[in-house]
Design a protein around this motif. Structure first.
Motif, short mmCIF file in Angstrom:
data_model
loop_
_atom_site.label_atom_id
_atom_site.label_comp_id
_atom_site.label_asym_id
_atom_site.label_seq_id
_atom_site.Cartn_x
_atom_site.Cartn_y
_atom_site.Cartn_z
N ARG A 95 0.93 -1.29 -0.05
CA ARG A 95 0.04 0.12 0.13
C ARG A 95 0.87 1.14 0.03
O ARG A 95 1.57 1.33 0.87
N LEU A 96 0.73 2.12 -1.17
CA LEU A 96 1.57 3.19 -1.12
C LEU A 96 0.97 4.49 -0.75
O LEU A 96 -0.49 4.62 -0.63
N ASN A 97 1.53 5.39 -0.22
CA ASN A 97 1.19 6.65 0.16
C ASN A 97 -0.20 6.78 1.28
O ASN A 97 -0.89 7.43 1.28
N ALA A 98 0.00 5.67 2.09
CA ALA A 98 -1.14 5.62 3.17
C ALA A 98 -0.92 6.92 4.19
O ALA A 98 0.07 6.99 4.77
N PRO A 99 -1.97 7.55 4.49
CA PRO A 99 -1.83 8.54 5.53
C PRO A 99 -1.66 8.31 6.95
O PRO A 99 -1.13 8.99 7.91
N ASP A 100 -1.93 6.85 7.05
CA ASP A 100 -2.01 6.61 8.39
C ASP A 100 -1.50 5.20 8.52
O ASP A 100 -1.95 4.04 9.00
N ALA A 101 -0.31 4.83 8.09
CA ALA A 101 0.38 3.70 8.02
C ALA A 101 0.61 3.12 9.31
O ALA A 101 0.37 1.69 9.34
N GLU A 102 0.75 3.57 10.43
CA GLU A 102 0.97 2.88 11.60
C GLU A 102 -0.36 2.36 12.10
O GLU A 102 -0.27 1.32 12.97
N VAL A 103 -1.61 2.89 11.68
CA VAL A 103 -2.78 2.13 12.07
C VAL A 103 -3.81 1.83 11.07
O VAL A 103 -4.76 1.52 11.40
N MET A 104 -3.10 1.58 9.88
CA MET A 104 -3.76 1.25 8.76
C MET A 104 -4.54 -0.02 8.85
O MET A 104 -5.53 -0.09 8.47
N THR A 105 -3.97 -1.06 9.42
CA THR A 105 -4.51 -2.27 9.39
C THR A 105 -5.71 -2.20 10.42
O THR A 105 -6.86 -3.06 10.13
N GLU A 106 -5.75 -1.39 11.64
CA GLU A 106 -6.97 -1.26 12.30
C GLU A 106 -8.06 -0.55 11.61
O GLU A 106 -9.35 -1.11 11.91
N ARG A 107 -7.93 0.42 10.67
CA ARG A 107 -8.74 1.13 10.12
C ARG A 107 -9.46 0.08 9.08
O ARG A 107 -10.63 0.10 8.61
N TRP A 108 -8.73 -0.74 8.34
CA TRP A 108 -9.09 -1.74 7.36
C TRP A 108 -9.90 -2.59 7.94
O TRP A 108 -10.99 -2.83 7.49
N ALA A 109 -9.90 -3.09 9.04
CA ALA A 109 -10.86 -3.83 9.93
C ALA A 109 -12.16 -3.29 10.26
O ALA A 109 -13.15 -3.69 10.18
N ARG A 110 -11.99 -1.85 10.49
CA ARG A 110 -13.26 -1.11 10.91
C ARG A 110 -13.93 -0.65 9.80
O ARG A 110 -15.37 -0.94 9.75
N GLU A 111 -13.40 -0.33 8.76
CA GLU A 111 -13.93 0.49 7.79
C GLU A 111 -13.96 -0.03 6.37
O GLU A 111 -14.43 0.43 5.33
N CYS A 112 -12.92 -1.06 6.17
CA CYS A 112 -12.98 -1.61 4.53
C CYS A 112 -13.15 -2.99 4.39
O CYS A 112 -13.45 -3.76 5.54
#
Length: 162
Positions: A95-112
């Motif tokens: 994943r390129l240019n993620a604005p929140d790389a450190e919490v990206m997987t938690e966001r994916w679990a919640r919202e994607c």
């Protein structure tokens, strides 16, 4: 073998579910294309539902032409399941240019949604036409008109350099 090799090497695949074709970034892992999307800041995945069938077209990375097309079984992976954790580990690295790389997987679990497209059949009767279509509507924009003063600024720089 052709499906796997072509899909691994291509950075984008064209996917059609029940809606229009979409160019999607993916990761090939353990015999399937993995996708993440449908959340804020991620690619849209319209028409791709769990249990559905999608048509995938893979393009050549160097020439951009169609290499192979295949049908895929679509499976949505449940957040934090073993398959989801494996898929997310692979996707996170690409994943390129993620604005929140450190919490990206938690966001994916919640919202994607994380999808696994498993090849079923290779489509051998490719169409003769290009299949070119008008771009889908989007809120993305290109350049704004140049400011009127920009020309004067550029000319001033050139005259100072001489």
């Amino acid at each position: 073998m052709l499906v796997e090799e072509a899909t691994k090497k291509s950075s984008l695949i064209w996917v059609r579910g029940s809606g229009p074709d979409r160019a999607l970034w993916h990761v090939w892992h353990e015999g399937a294309a993995l996708l993440v999307g449908d959340g804020p800041g991620e690619q849209p995945l319209p028409g791709l539902a769990d249990g559905a069938v999608a048509e995938v077209t893979v393009r050549s990375k160097d020439k951009g032409g169609r290499l192979v097309a295949w049908t895929a079984a679509v499976a949505e992976l449940a957040p934090h399941s073993e398959g989801w954790e494996t898929a997310v580990a692979e996707l996170k690295g690409k994943r390129l240019n993620a604005p929140d790389a450190e919490v990206m997987t938690e966001r994916w679990a919640r919202e994607c949604r994380v999808l696994r497209l498993t090849p079923r059949d290779t489509i051998t009767d490719l169409p003769d036409s290009s299949l070119a279509a008008a771009p889908l509507p989007t809120s993305a924009t290109t350049r704004q008109p140049l400011p009127a003063s920009l020309g004067r600024l550029l000319l001033k720089r050139k005259s100072k350099a001489n």
